[in-house]
Motif scaffolding. Structure first.
Motif, PDB file in Angstrom:
ATOM      1  N   THR A  73       0.868  -1.178   0.000  1.00 42.05           N
ATOM      2  CA  THR A  73       0.000   0.000   0.000  1.00 42.05           C
ATOM      3  C   THR A  73       0.906   1.229   0.000  1.00 42.05           C
ATOM      4  O   THR A  73       2.098   1.123   0.297  1.00 42.05           O
ATOM      5  N   GLY A 108      -8.735   0.973   9.975  1.00 43.23           N
ATOM      6  CA  GLY A 108      -8.099  -0.025   9.108  1.00 43.23           C
ATOM      7  C   GLY A 108      -6.637   0.312   8.894  1.00 43.23           C
ATOM      8  O   GLY A 108      -6.219   0.695   7.800  1.00 43.23           O
ATOM      9  N   GLU A 116      -9.316  -0.845  14.459  1.00 39.81           N
ATOM     10  CA  GLU A 116      -8.798  -1.986  13.696  1.00 39.81           C
ATOM     11  C   GLU A 116      -9.549  -3.236  14.130  1.00 39.81           C
ATOM     12  O   GLU A 116      -9.633  -3.537  15.316  1.00 39.81           O
ATOM     13  N   ASN A 156      -6.796   4.721   4.455  1.00 34.70           N
ATOM     14  CA  ASN A 156      -6.114   4.380   3.208  1.00 34.70           C
ATOM     15  C   ASN A 156      -6.423   2.926   2.897  1.00 34.70           C
ATOM     16  O   ASN A 156      -6.097   2.033   3.688  1.00 34.70           O
TER      17      ASN A 156
HETATM   18  C1  SAM Z   1      -6.103  -3.143   2.662  1.00 34.85           C
HETATM   19  S1  SAM Z   1      -5.733  -3.029   4.349  1.00 34.85           S
HETATM   20  C2  SAM Z   1      -5.073  -1.378   4.409  1.00 34.85           C
HETATM   21  C3  SAM Z   1      -4.146  -1.175   5.545  1.00 34.85           C
HETATM   22  C4  SAM Z   1      -3.503   0.199   5.700  1.00 34.85           C
HETATM   23  N1  SAM Z   1      -4.469   1.257   5.755  1.00 34.85           N
HETATM   24  C5  SAM Z   1      -2.491   0.478   4.606  1.00 34.85           C
HETATM   25  O1  SAM Z   1      -2.727   1.346   3.802  1.00 34.85           O
HETATM   26  O2  SAM Z   1      -1.443  -0.197   4.584  1.00 34.85           O
HETATM   27  C6  SAM Z   1      -7.330  -2.913   5.121  1.00 34.85           C
HETATM   28  C7  SAM Z   1      -7.305  -2.699   6.603  1.00 34.85           C
HETATM   29  O3  SAM Z   1      -8.628  -2.431   7.059  1.00 34.85           O
HETATM   30  C8  SAM Z   1      -8.910  -3.243   8.199  1.00 34.85           C
HETATM   31  N2  SAM Z   1     -10.378  -3.395   8.289  1.00 34.85           N
HETATM   32  C9  SAM Z   1     -11.206  -3.942   7.389  1.00 34.85           C
HETATM   33  N3  SAM Z   1     -12.484  -3.876   7.808  1.00 34.85           N
HETATM   34  C10 SAM Z   1     -12.465  -3.243   8.995  1.00 34.85           C
HETATM   35  C11 SAM Z   1     -13.460  -2.864   9.919  1.00 34.85           C
HETATM   36  N4  SAM Z   1     -14.756  -3.121   9.700  1.00 34.85           N
HETATM   37  N5  SAM Z   1     -13.079  -2.235  11.047  1.00 34.85           N
HETATM   38  C12 SAM Z   1     -11.778  -1.967  11.278  1.00 34.85           C
HETATM   39  N6  SAM Z   1     -10.791  -2.302  10.436  1.00 34.85           N
HETATM   40  C13 SAM Z   1     -11.119  -2.932   9.308  1.00 34.85           C
HETATM   41  C14 SAM Z   1      -8.121  -4.497   7.913  1.00 34.85           C
HETATM   42  O4  SAM Z   1      -7.980  -5.324   9.045  1.00 34.85           O
HETATM   43  C15 SAM Z   1      -6.812  -3.867   7.431  1.00 34.85           C
HETATM   44  O5  SAM Z   1      -6.066  -3.386   8.509  1.00 34.85           O
END
Ligand code: SAM
Length: 388
Positions: A55, A90, A120, A167
């Motif tokens: 990312t 997230g 998270e 993000n």
């Molecule tokens: C694609 S990753 C992106 C991680 C980070 N933002 C980056 O850019 O490297 C998606 C993130 O969203 C979190 N996530 C997904 N659904 C979520 C929710 N309903 N509540 C909290 N976190 C969530 C995942 O566990 C993960 O940490």
């Protein structure tokens, strides 16, 4: 099949027991977020080197530094409130949080006012985020919760003045997969194929309200056989964010586009993508061991945000976010270091995030605001005034 994939397969089989099938959204929810073995909750889950995908924060810390600068400007636009909450939902392995906080230390008064909250879902990722924050010396500044509902109910948080930043959160939320048919709309379900794998079958809509997530313009363009995805969770999350914010901004960075383009690009069925060891993979294979992702419908975020009091302030690209917040100054500094090959490598990474026809254009940026006059602030936001 490893132990994690076995746990996910058993969980899917149990969920399918009654009806013999699941909506794609139910399937994706289990594949990605099964509490012990879903993709994001696997012990080995990581992003960047050794993970299945990169990312922007993982590419170069300039991303977090530029986001920090934009959020600092939001703080000033809001009248330098104290406390000022930045909520990141997230947070992956915690890179953006640490880079953003370290940059924010450059203004001690601001840093003093700042409190950082990470929402998270995954305990293992929360642990990784904490470890990274500690290593970077910013753990004291961060509080962790596992859902937006928990923030609302939290005695010290509740609704707040500040910024909500994400993000690549929305592209990781579960989607339903639908199709325009001769006489209306159908939905794709996932069932076991009898050979240890899964297959897709078309059925009736699991909920007619799914169609409310699609704008009228896109509906007008769809022909029988055309496929599209809708994401109820995205609408729910942006509405919750709008309710949580007393006054402030929501900054969303993600893959996707506005409707109808975002949907019409994927009518042949490639609206959901899988990544395994940094390469595209088949969506129904390696279930639980690979990432699944779908483009974000930014028009939906704007529509549903407005219903929760979030005015659309601006919509642009990552190139504008980074260019408007100092990336090119850093590139110029590096250009002076003519004999330094490491400087060249840094510069390439920075430009990779910025340049159009690549990540700079691919990632979109939506800025929404609550309790502010969008017309009055639009021309004072660096991301929205950057001219390439
Ligand atoms: C694609 S990753 C992106 C991680 C980070 N933002 C980056 O850019 O490297 C998606 C993130 O969203 C979190 N996530 C997904 N659904 C979520 C929710 N309903 N509540 C909290 N976190 C969530 C995942 O566990 C993960 O940490």
């Amino acid at each position: 099949m490893d132990e994690g994939m076995r746990i996910v397969a058993d969980a899917l089989a149990a969920r399918m027991e009654d009806t013999g099938r699941l909506t794609f959204a139910e399937f994706m929810q289990t594949a990605l977020y099964h509490p012990d073995a879903g993709y994001y909750n696997r012990p080995t889950m990581t992003i960047g080197d050794g993970g299945d995908f990169f990312t922007s924060p993982m590419v170069h810390p300039i991303f977090g530094a530029c986001v920090a600068r934009q959020i600092h400007q939001f703080w000033r636009l809001l009248g330098s409130p104290e406390p000022f909450t930045v909520l990141e939902m997230g947070a992956g392995v915690g890179t953006l949080a640490a880079d953003l906080l370290k940059t924010s230390q450059q203004d001690p008064q601001y840093y003093e006012a700042l409190r950082y909250v990470i929402v998270e879902q995954g305990p293992r990722l929360r642990k990784k985020q904490f470890a990274h924050a500690r290593e970077q010396g910013v753990d004291q500044k961060i509080g962790w919760v596992d859902s937006l509902e928990e923030v609302q109910a939290h005695p010290k948080l509740g609704s707040f003045v500040g910024v909500i930043v994400t993000n690549e959160l929305f592209d990781a939320l579960p989607v339903h997969r639908l199709q325009r048919t001769e006489d209306g709309y159908g939905e794709f379900y996932i069932e076991e194929d009898g050979e240890g794998g899964y297959r897709e079958v078309l059925g009736e809509l699991s909920d007619p309200a799914l169609l409310d997530l699609l704008d009228e313009e896109t509906k007008g363009h769809l022909d029988p056989g055309d496929r599209f995805e809708v994401c109820p969770a995205a609408g729910e999350v942006i509405e919750s964010m709008g309710r949580l914010l007393e006054r402030g901004f929501v900054l969303t960075v993600d893959y996707g586009d506005t409707a109808p383009d975002m949907h019409l690009r994927h009518v042949r069925g490639d609206g959901v993508r899988a990544f395994y060891r940094q390469a595209p993979a088949a969506v129904l294979e390696q279930v639980g061991a690979q990432d699944l992702t779908a483009d974000v419908d930014f028009s939906l975020l704007m529509r549903r945000g407005e219903q929760a009091g979030l005015a659309t302030v601006g919509y642009t690209t990552q190139m504008h976010l980074l260019g408007g917040n100092g990336l090119l100054h850093k590139v110029q500094e590096l250009q002076q270091r003519w004999f330094d090959l490491n400087a060249d490598a840094q510069m390439q990474k920075m430009l990779g995030l910025f340049l159009p026809h690549g990540l700079g254009d691919l990632f979109k940026v939506l800025i929404q605001g609550k309790g502010i006059d969008p017309e009055a602030v639009r021309g004072r936001i660096s991301t929205l005034t950057f001219e390439p």
